[in-house]
Each structure stands twice: as C-alpha cells, then as structure tokens.
Design an enzyme around this catalytic site. Structure first.
Site, PDB file in Angstrom:
ATOM      1  N   CYS A  85      20.764  89.027   1.133  1.00 54.10           N
ATOM      2  CA  CYS A  85      21.833  88.756  -0.385  1.00 54.10           C
ATOM      3  C   CYS A  85      22.723  89.660   0.811  1.00 54.10           C
ATOM      4  O   CYS A  85      24.259  89.537  -0.220  1.00 54.10           O
ATOM      5  CB  CYS A  85      21.557  89.341  -1.161  1.00 54.10           C
ATOM      6  SG  CYS A  85      19.962  89.433  -1.679  1.00 54.10           S
ATOM      7  N   HIS A 334      24.885  84.402  -8.030  1.00 54.05           N
ATOM      8  CA  HIS A 334      24.482  84.882  -6.933  1.00 54.05           C
ATOM      9  C   HIS A 334      23.664  83.926  -6.105  1.00 54.05           C
ATOM     10  O   HIS A 334      22.733  83.698  -5.645  1.00 54.05           O
ATOM     11  CB  HIS A 334      23.721  85.834  -7.575  1.00 54.05           C
ATOM     12  CG  HIS A 334      23.308  86.852  -6.496  1.00 54.05           C
ATOM     13  ND1 HIS A 334      23.756  86.900  -4.859  1.00 54.05           N
ATOM     14  CD2 HIS A 334      22.308  87.763  -5.927  1.00 54.05           C
ATOM     15  CE1 HIS A 334      23.275  88.048  -4.133  1.00 54.05           C
ATOM     16  NE2 HIS A 334      22.263  88.141  -4.978  1.00 54.05           N
TER      17      HIS A 334
END
Ligand SMILES: [Zn+2]
Lengths: 386, 153
Positions: A85, A334
């Site tokens: 991420c 996200h």
C-alpha cells in the site's frame, strides 16, 4: 543533492469505475498532471509508477512499460515501484531521488490501482500479499485481523476505546464531504460505525478503508527550474523511508509502527523542522486504529493519547492539527498503489491554497505518511511552499 | 489460496513440531526458522531448536470475515502468542470458550488441520493453541481492572 519541486499534480475521481480501465485511469491522471504543469509532455525524461498488485487485480504485470506506452512516451525509461500500500510513496521517492541526484531534470510519478474487477474475496487475497503469507496469512489472518491485533493491544495498554477509533472514520468522512474526488462524499456518525458489524473484533466494517479504483500523478522538476512551469511550486523538503518485519509476530512492539517512527525522524531531520511545525497531514488510515498509531508515531500526540485526541476533535479540519484533509483512505478511498501519490497531490493543493472547502489556511508545511502492509514499509514526505 | 503444495510440504517439520533455531553466538531463539541471525548476521551460528509448546496471549481477535479456505471455521479466534522463551507467533485458538480468551491468559499448542486448499486440494496441518483451563484463575491481565475493562469492551 538538488532541491526538487512538484510543478503539476492531479487525481482521478476515486471510487468504483465500472466504465474506466486501468489504462484509462493512468491516462486521465497523467494528462491532467502534465496540463497542470503547463507542459506539453516533451520535458519529461523518466517515469516512475506505483502499483501494488495489478497481476492479481487485472492479470497485468510490466506496468512501467505499459504506462510509458499508454501515455505515448516511448522510449522513456519507465519503472514500476512496489511496496504494497506504500507503492505510490516509494515511486515518488524514486522520482525525487532521480531529480535530486541530477540524473534528470523533469520526471513524472504516478500511482494506480484498479481493484473492483475481481470479487471482494479475491481482492482480500491480493491485499494479503502485503503480509507474511507463509506464517500469518497461512494461519487464517486477514489484513483487518492483523490491524485488529494491533487495536486490541492498544486498547489493553492505553485504554483506547472502539468509539475513539470510530471517531477517526467519522472525521475522515466529514472531510471527504468537501472533496469532489472522494469515493464517499457523505457523513457518517459514531453510531453508524458501532453498528456496522464486526469484521475482526474490535474492528467493524466502517473502521476499514474500502476497495477503490483510482490514479494520481505528479510532475517533479529541479527546484531551480520550477518557476518556469508554475507560480506556486511545492518543494519536497524531505523523504524518509524505513522497513520492519512483514510478520506482526516479529515486531518489537504492537502499539507503535517502528518504521513510521524512523521514517518520520529522518524526514524531520532533513526538513529541519519538528512535529510541532506541521499543521496538516495525510496519514495512512487503512483502518481507524492505523490513524491513531500514525498520529502518535509521527509525534503529533503522545503515545496512548491518539484515541482521546481523535474523539475530542483535535484532528478535525482546522483544529489543533488537520489530519486527512482529503478524507483519508477511509473517506477518499484507497486504490492501494495510488494512495501515496494522492496524499502528495492533496498536500500540493493545500499548500497552493486550492483545496476549496477543505482548505487549511496559511499552511507552510504539509506531511504525508504512507504505510505498506501492517507497517513493514513506512514512507514520510514533508512538503513546503516555495 | 492456490499452489500452496510446495509451501505446505517444505515447512512440514517446522509446522508439525514447532521447530525453530537457536543462535549459538547471541543466544536468541527464532521461530519460524531464519537463514541469517538479525543480531549477529554472518557471524551467527544456528542450530535447530524445539520451541516450547506453552505461552500466553499477547493480543487476539475474533475473525468474522474469513479468507477463502477458512470460511467453515468462522468466526474463529486469531491470537498473537508469546511462547515461554519469549518467541512470538500468530496462531488460531481452538477449544477455547470466548469468555476465557483474554490478554495474558496461558495457552498450549495442539496439532490441527489449518485449511483445505479447495475441495480436492491439499490439506495443511500445523499448530493451533488452546486456552489452558484450570490454570487461568490468575492471568496477568487481571491485575489491573482498567486494562481488563478495555480488553472486554
Ligand atoms: Zn545471533
């Protein structure tokens, strides 16, 4: 080392893009960023792209060359950067180092993820690749479960409550209301979070960031040339990055992310400022507890007080420190590989005074904090006007 | 979960017997096994070592949304466990009533099926842990009432 500035910045709308492909998202963000830099694109000498798991999400690897080709930028060197991420932030850091070193004068940095083409279950497996597959995911762990273990320990040691964690999600949704690029432009309440059902106790559905499609891009330029492209350049004053074990069981502490502390320490030292000099930041709130860990580990609040500060409104827009002005990962969405670049786009808009209703006035510095997995990579950038 | 057969086979002695390593230079134990000692690096010297089968819960979660291969067991307890030699690992808890699962509670290793890799795929076996009943009268976490309240909320 030369100084490096951001002269162009753009994001796509974050959300479920049924009608846009991976390639469409890249092209949209890149074209908007080049336009924002008032360039025609010929100035760009190299490309760095952050992307976590396109092989799992869309069956496509070799993203570096794909980006260059889709933008009509062959034969420029184009490199994919991956740190789960935190892929977007490590791409930014690669681009920053390339310009700072003198290798290039102008580079493009992008981040992209197209996550909604596979089922939620398959997406969870793809995201699980950010953790220790052999020894933790193998045992039945999921990403929410790993952060749940961190949350439970924080509750045990500091008395942090589920309501305090919920307050982070509530605040991030409130900020996202003012962000036209956000996935969720709607407010939620602590009651909504508390009633949203357990994913892995003590974390509930609305403690978790969503599955998102999206892309973001910035154009970096040697600061000495920045004013040729923009009246409001934003300097990358610092870039810190650190690593830790993928496995949660191997960490020295469960109530802090050491990689964040080290990346922040290095970044503050480079920028010659301290946490007190930051009035606004984008931090990595993949789960509500992650925001509490972040605001403590970055030095904004004393260890153990992040939950209390959150529920008392000290992190709300234009309070003591404005945390996640974009809506964060929870409210803005996200798309994993894009998030780190999006954080820097938000910082650039805030420092230019272009953030509309979510603008924090009179900013001089802006911090971005991007985590890979459950803290095995952490990247901190500090931006400043000039 | 796909193509896990080599992984399941390769780690079999480690998973079945909780077999870690001991560094003869710095004296530290590691599980799972490593190739390089993080303290001593190239100067380290590893010998195999059986890990203790007893420990205590450091943190835990009741997992409701299970990954594929684990759906039938949900909800299940996942715990970070500190073995009596200080080594930590992540494991499922089995045969442990929810009201007895808390930070500081003693646990011991049991041998169980971990998951099935699809209906006709490989079955992975390994360690899980269970709360030790009877010895749980005075777990470490109960010393501080405020902390226990947080755990149970
Ligand atoms: Zn050693």
């Amino acid at each position: 080392m030369r100084k490096v500035s951001i002269v162009g910045a753009a994001v796509t709308k974050f959300g479920e893009h049924w009608s846009s492909s991976f390639r469409d998202l890249i092209a949209e963000a890149a074209v908007k960023a080049v336009d924002d830099a008032k360039m025609d694109g010929n100035e760009i000498q190299a490309i760095y792209g952050g992307c976590m798991a396109s092989g799992r999400f869309i069956g496509q690897e070799h993203i570096g060359a794909l980006i260059a080709d889709q933008l009509g930028m062959n034969p420029l060197a184009s490199t994919r950067c991956e740190a789960a991420c935190a892929s977007g932030s490590v791409a930014l850091r690669a681009g920053y180092l390339a310009v700072a070193s003198g290798m290039y004068d102008v580079v493009a940095v992008g981040g992209v993820e197209k996550m909604t083409e596979i089922s939620t279950e398959e997406a969870a497996i793809a995201l699980g690749g950010a953790g220790d597959q052999e020894w933790e995911l193998f045992m039945g762990a999921t990403f929410p479960a790993l952060y749940a273990l961190l949350a439970r320990r924080h509750m045990h040691e500091y008395g942090t409550t589920e309501e305090q964690m919920a307050a982070c999600s509530v605040k991030n949704h409130a900020n996202a209301v003012h962000n036209p690029y956000a996935q969720f432009q709607r407010a939620i309440t602590i009651g909504d979070v508390m009633e949203s059902g357990y994913v892995a106790t003590p974390l509930k559905l609305l403690d978790c960031s969503p599955i998102t499609d999206g892309a973001a891009a910035v154009i970096l330029c040697a600061s000495e040339h920045a004013r040729k492209h923009t009246d409001a350049p934003v300097e990358i004053a610092a870039s810190g990055q650190a690593s830790d074990s993928l496995a949660l069981a191997q960490r020295s502490s469960l109530t802090e992310l050491n990689a964040t502390k080290v990346a922040a320490r290095d970044a503050f030292r480079q920028a010659n400022i301290s946490a007190k000099d930051i009035q606004a930041a984008e931090v990595h709130d993949c789960f509500s507890i992650a925001e509490i860990l972040a605001i403590e580990d970055l030095g904004f609040f004393k260890k153990g007080y992040g939950g209390k500060a959150s529920i008392e409104g000290e992190t709300a827009l234009n309070s003591k420190i404005s945390i996640n002005t974009s809506g964060g990962l929870k409210g803005c969405g996200h798309p994993v590989g894009a998030t780190g670049v999006k954080q820097v786009v938000e910082g650039t808009m805030q420092l230019r005074g272009e953030a509309g209703k979510r603008q924090v006035p009179n900013l001089t510095n802006f911090l971005t904090h991007n985590v890979g997995g459950s803290g095995a990579t952490s990247v901190v950038h500090i931006l400043k006007r000039g | 979960m796909h193509n896990l057969l080599p992984l399941i086979w390769r780690n079999i002695t480690e998973r079945y017997r909780l077999l870690g390593v001991h560094c003869q230079i710095c004296g530290k134990d590691y599980f799972p096994q490593r190739r390089i000692c993080p303290v001593c690096r190239r100067k380290g010297k590893f010998v195999p070592k059986q890990m203790p089968h007893e420990g205590k819960i450091v943190s835990f979660s009741l997992v409701h949304s299970a990954p594929s291969g684990f759906e039938l067991e949900a909800p299940y307890f996942l715990a970070l466990i500190e073995l009596s030699n200080g080594v930590r690992l992540l494991s499922q808890l089995v045969d442990s009533p929810a009201q007895k699962v808390a930070i500081g509670v003693p646990v011991k290793m049991v041998f169980r099926k971990i998951f099935e890799d699809g209906p006709e795929g490989a079955i992975a076996y390994g360690y899980k842990f269970k709360v030790v009943s009877g010895e749980g009268k005075k777990p470490a976490g109960k010393k501080n009432p405020r902390k226990m309240a947080a755990v149970n909320s």
